[in-house]
Design an enzyme around this catalytic site. Sequence first.
Site, mmCIF file in Angstrom:
data_model
loop_
_atom_site.group_PDB
_atom_site.id
_atom_site.type_symbol
_atom_site.label_atom_id
_atom_site.label_comp_id
_atom_site.label_asym_id
_atom_site.label_seq_id
_atom_site.Cartn_x
_atom_site.Cartn_y
_atom_site.Cartn_z
ATOM 1 N N HIS A 1 -0.575 -20.566 -33.433
ATOM 2 C CA HIS A 1 -0.155 -20.467 -32.031
ATOM 3 C C HIS A 1 1.181 -19.734 -31.920
ATOM 4 O O HIS A 1 1.334 -18.803 -31.119
ATOM 5 C CB HIS A 1 -0.042 -21.885 -31.478
ATOM 6 C CG HIS A 1 0.120 -21.989 -30.000
ATOM 7 N ND1 HIS A 1 -0.580 -21.224 -29.093
ATOM 8 C CD2 HIS A 1 0.906 -22.819 -29.248
ATOM 9 C CE1 HIS A 1 -0.244 -21.566 -27.859
ATOM 10 N NE2 HIS A 1 0.671 -22.527 -27.933
ATOM 11 N N SER B 1 2.702 -19.912 -24.488
ATOM 12 C CA SER B 1 1.946 -21.150 -24.367
ATOM 13 C C SER B 1 1.941 -21.646 -22.925
ATOM 14 O O SER B 1 1.450 -20.942 -22.040
ATOM 15 C CB SER B 1 2.509 -22.192 -25.337
ATOM 16 O OG SER B 1 1.631 -23.292 -25.446
ATOM 17 N N ASP C 1 -0.185 -16.074 -26.377
ATOM 18 C CA ASP C 1 -1.151 -17.135 -26.651
ATOM 19 C C ASP C 1 -1.069 -18.233 -25.582
ATOM 20 O O ASP C 1 -0.670 -19.371 -25.866
ATOM 21 C CB ASP C 1 -0.934 -17.742 -28.036
ATOM 22 C CG ASP C 1 -2.246 -18.291 -28.622
ATOM 23 O OD1 ASP C 1 -3.307 -17.691 -28.362
ATOM 24 O OD2 ASP C 1 -2.209 -19.320 -29.322
#
Length: 314
Positions: free
Chosen positions: A244, A157, A182
């Site tokens: 996610h 992230s 991601d």
Amino acid sequence: MKTFLIIFVIFQVFLSVNSVEYDKKFFLNILSRRGAGNVRFFLFTRRNVYAGQEIPLGDVLTLQRSNLNASFPVKFLIHGWRGDMDTEFNERATIEFLIKDNINVIRVDWSEGADTINYFTAANRVPEIGRQLGRFIDFLHINNFLDFNNVTIIGFSLGAQVAGHAGKNVARGKVNKIIGLDPAGPVFNSKDADGRLDYTDANYVEVIHTNMGFTGMNKLIGHTDFIANSGTHQPGCIDPSCSHHRATKFYIESINMNPFWARQCVNFTKAMRENCTGEFVRMGDPANPERNLRGIFSFQTNKSPPFSRVIPEI
């Protein structure tokens, strides 16, 4: 203006309840204006699997007394928003890596900068965090404890965006490999290559997409981009946060347990439709850089562990 403020607060609440370490300190943190804070570096090896050794930037004596072995590869792990060095991904990845190989694992703890309910504040701190990590990598290199050819940075992230900025900021060489799990999308989707993770940040950049266009980036930014289950929503998940975080779960499972086989795609549209017929390759395979692998790849998973599907006949 009033409408904008209402939308802003709603968006912050949505992000906060879907964050890794939501601790209900919304009103204490939403207006946080702290700086990036102190970035700390903790070394884990087979000699200290569960108790990290902190190596402060610039402290040569502590570095020399640590368990860091200059002849072994170095893998950096970077947590995301609201996380810290002991997030589940960091702990599990550390153990899996040390089971597999005799290496140095360094967890990058930027929790002082990440621990704010205000996502935008944390995102704005990413470039400075990356600069500090870049300086730390140079510090290891100048003291002969690191070979750039043996460096891998793995970030989730916002941590993936930190990895990109670290790659941009090293001064003594070029990072060999970055794995972006991601990479965070909000704020970064609108940035050009100088402001986000990009394939130019390392000799090889591999990206795993699991929530594209929501919490994750909607761009193809790596030498290789692996798109799981069409890239936006993961089987078994209800909310975007679940999709996610599947990137971390897939990657951990791929280290020692089960390979994830992906098919090469002609284009992004084919990948989103899961209509790819190219060769099979392994997501996260350490040999991918040596193969000079390039392109877009699509793979499917199960909705619960084990996430990897049966190995295809090749």
